[in-house]
Motif scaffolding. Structure first.
Motif, PDB file in Angstrom:
ATOM      1  N   MET A 143      32.457  10.954  -4.774  1.00 34.97           N
ATOM      2  CA  MET A 143      33.079  11.013  -6.104  1.00 34.97           C
ATOM      3  C   MET A 143      34.456  11.659  -6.049  1.00 34.97           C
ATOM      4  O   MET A 143      35.380  11.234  -6.743  1.00 34.97           O
ATOM      5  N   TYR A 167      37.709   9.771  -7.199  1.00 29.24           N
ATOM      6  CA  TYR A 167      38.477  10.414  -8.267  1.00 29.24           C
ATOM      7  C   TYR A 167      39.950  10.531  -7.860  1.00 29.24           C
ATOM      8  O   TYR A 167      40.864  10.284  -8.668  1.00 29.24           O
ATOM      9  N   VAL A 175      32.916   6.658 -10.912  1.00 31.10           N
ATOM     10  CA  VAL A 175      32.683   8.103 -10.795  1.00 31.10           C
ATOM     11  C   VAL A 175      31.806   8.591 -11.944  1.00 31.10           C
ATOM     12  O   VAL A 175      30.870   9.379 -11.747  1.00 31.10           O
ATOM     13  N   GLN A 234      28.217  10.343 -11.666  1.00 29.81           N
ATOM     14  CA  GLN A 234      27.970  11.650 -12.277  1.00 29.81           C
ATOM     15  C   GLN A 234      26.787  11.596 -13.235  1.00 29.81           C
ATOM     16  O   GLN A 234      25.967  12.521 -13.268  1.00 29.81           O
TER      17      GLN A 234
END
Length: 277
Positions: A13, A17, A46, A50
């Motif tokens: 991630m 990101y 992402v 999450q």
């Protein structure tokens, strides 16, 4: 096993990101819709990762993950990404979206690489080492972009000199035209600046975790931020002041000299550059 899987997921991630922020930076400066779309969908990936983690964590713990500072940080990062996606889709607020993602990246990096949340000391130490690895890799990639940009500016000056002196030879035709050389130099700096910024964020994170009593006035920290400011000035002069041609090429060549000074000289004066880590 669960902890290791989540650690790998977090690292993926972080990389995604960073790529999303890079594309948002390009869109912010040039209103590039293609870059904006790619950035949006990468950031959406992402967000999905999450969200999956949040559900897995809630299933595993049987509660909503906000009772500790590190759980709160993660949920905060999730909220920032959610808001960023919403603003990008519903509103045209490029400046707000870009800096919201910078803040989200900082929060997510703090949560991901803070060793205090790891149950295993070995896992915590490994995670900090991986943080340093990502920091160094991004810094070297940014330096590589600045180096290639310098080469294009140097070729620009050679081509400019040959044209001015009307030396029509084979060397002139083997070099690319001035506009292409200038554009490539600019594009590489456009990539290098956000990569250096993200590298500095991760580098400071590593320093605060690993080094007791870290000093923010360390020569390496100051030199790196000076470098970031200089290349940001380059982009500002190119975009806002519409500086082109020989003046911009000379500015870029001078900026690369700061890269060399920062990499070879200032690193030797630093108390925590990576060769000593």
């Amino acid at each position: 096993m669960f902890e290791q899987v989540m650690t790998r997921l977090h690292e993926v991630m972080i990389v995604l990101y960073a790529i999303s922020i890079l594309l948002y930076f390009i869109d912010y400066l040039h209103q590039n819709q293609k870059a904006n779309r790619f950035a949006f969908w990468i950031l959406a990936i992402v967000w999905v990762l999450q969200t999956i983690f949040l559900f897995l964590y809630m299933i595993r713990t049987g509660r909503f993950p906000v009772l500790t500072i590190f759980e709160g940080l993660y949920f905060y990062a999730w909220v920032l990404i959610t808001l960023s996606l919403g603003m990008n889709r519903l509103l045209r607020m490029d400046f707000t979206v870009f800096f919201t993602n910078i803040l989200g990246f900082i929060i997510m990096a703090i949560h991901t690489f803070a060793p205090i949340q790891m149950q295993s000391d070995a896992m915590a130490e490994r995670l900090v080492s991986e943080l340093l690895f990502i920091h160094i890799t991004m810094a070297i990639f940014s330096y590589g972009a600045f180096s290639l940009s310098f080469v294009f500016s140097l070729l620009y000056m050679i081509q400019y000199k040959l044209l001015k002196e009307k030396k029509w030879g084979q060397r002139l035709w083997r070099l690319s035209d001035l506009s292409k050389l200038e554009k490539m130099s600019y594009v590489l700096n456009l990539i290098g600046v956000p990569m250096l910024l993200l590298s500095l964020i991760l580098g400071l994170q590593w320093a605060f975790i690993k080094i007791e009593g870290v000093q923010l006035y360390d020569p390496k920290i100051i030199g790196s931020f000076v470098l970031l400011i200089i290349y940001s000035v380059f982009l500002y002069q190119r975009i806002r002041k519409e500086m082109y041609g020989k003046s911009l090429a000379l500015l870029n060549i001078a900026a690369f000299l700061i890269v060399l000074i920062n990499f070879f000289l200032i690193s030797r004066l630093s108390s925590f550059h990576f060769w000593n880590s």
